[in-house]
Design an enzyme around this catalytic site. Structure first.
Site, short mmCIF file in Angstrom:
data_model
loop_
_atom_site.label_atom_id
_atom_site.label_comp_id
_atom_site.label_asym_id
_atom_site.label_seq_id
_atom_site.Cartn_x
_atom_site.Cartn_y
_atom_site.Cartn_z
NE ARG A 170 -3.86 -0.18 2.05
CZ ARG A 170 -4.71 -0.67 2.95
NH1 ARG A 170 -4.75 -0.14 4.15
NH2 ARG A 170 -5.48 -1.70 2.66
N GLY A 171 2.03 1.17 0.64
CA GLY A 171 2.93 2.32 0.66
C GLY A 171 3.38 2.72 -0.73
#
Length: 312
Positions: free
Chosen positions: A250-251
């Site tokens: 997700r980063g």
């Protein structure tokens, strides 16, 4: 109608302003969390940005962008909507009474002191913010309506933190603090004093800047999908997240989306490692695992990684 302080006139807090502009350009990126001391312009910035958004917002008010404040003591029915009891009692008709999520559609849902909000309400909010829809099924009613809003939460870290899994759901997390510079403090007070004494005249002075910002956001939105994203930018995002040990992907995904929005705001056509570096603190500071052997904070760890990877 009372005047809002112009977004363009806000002094300092560049990371907060950048995060809000990113969310304005890419409205599907996720929420913005602003933590910091009281009196650092958090609510002022949210309300100010709403006034400069382009008029193509998906609202029911002809382009007027709402900023809906959600109080801490809100009930679930008040938030998501419920059966209109008065109409049910007087006419026997089952009718849906919209809640705050419906009112915030196309605008901002702002929650001050979000770190004090009940966990189940925060979960509900983030789910709706991610899907863009609110579904209510109760008392024989089944209602589905659009609930596309930018979720902005703010709070004072001294009053408690959000759960890690909730922090991760916010796309951007920024810190605000009282400026140390005397010149900056004086300019903030000078502008705010002029606004308080004559809001109309102060707003008029900033009209051209506000209109230019509206055009800049509109242009960035229209060009966002065309921003070229080379493998070099993807590699930079992956190397940065790997070096910091962030969980999942997700980063990286958020880094790319936020950096692309910044590139569009700058009027550039290609995403570069430089854009990745500019958004990295806001995207990653709340995604880092705590290292008991490293006493440095998240900001220092990110700055160190950016320097080592030549992304600063």
């Amino acid at each position: 109608m009372s005047q809002s302080y112009p977004f363009s006139a806000i002094v300092d807090q560049p990371e907060m302003k950048q995060a809000l502009l990113i969310a304005a350009v890419d409205r599907g990126i996720g929420g913005v969390l602003v933590f910091g001391e009281r009196g650092t312009g958090k609510s002022t910035a949210v309300r100010a940005l709403a006034r400069v958004l382009p008029e193509d917002e998906d609202t029911a008010d002809g382009g007027v962008v709402p900023v809906v404040d959600m109080p801490l003591g809100v009930t679930e029915d008040r938030l998501v909507g419920a059966l209109d009891i008065e109409k049910a009692l007087t006419s026997g008709e089952k009718s849906f009474q919209p809640g705050l999520l419906a009112k915030a559609d196309g605008g901002f849902l702002y929650i001050d002191e979000i770190n004090l909000l009940e966990d189940y309400l925060v979960d509900l909010l983030l789910d709706v913010a991610a899907s863009g829809e609110n579904i209510v099924e109760r008392e024989g009613l089944s209602v589905r309506h659009s609930a596309k809003f930018v979720l902005v939460g703010s709070g004072n870290p001294e009053e408690g933190e959000l759960r890690p899994q909730l922090l991760d759901r916010f796309a951007l997390s920024v810190d605000t603090k009282t400026p140390d510079s005397i010149e900056t403090r004086v300019e903030i007070v000078r502008r705010r004093d002029r606004f308080d004494r004559d809001p109309d005249a102060f707003v008029e002075e900033w009209t051209a800047d506000e209109q230019a910002l509206t055009s800049r956001i509109a242009r960035a939105r229209s060009e966002l999908a065309a921003i070229e994203t080379p493998d070099s930018a993807l590699t930079a995002a992956a190397r940065l997240c790997a070096s910091l040990g962030t969980d999942g992907l997700r980063g990286e995904l958020t880094l790319i989306r936020a950096a692309r929005a910044v590139a569009a705001l700058d009027g550039e056509t290609m995403l570069t490692a430089h854009h990745i570096g500019r958004v990295a603190p806001a995207v990653l500071r709340h995604r880092l695992r705590r290292d008991p052997l490293d006493e440095t904070g998240s900001n220092a760890r990110i700055e160190r990684a950016l320097a080592e990877l030549d992304l600063s």
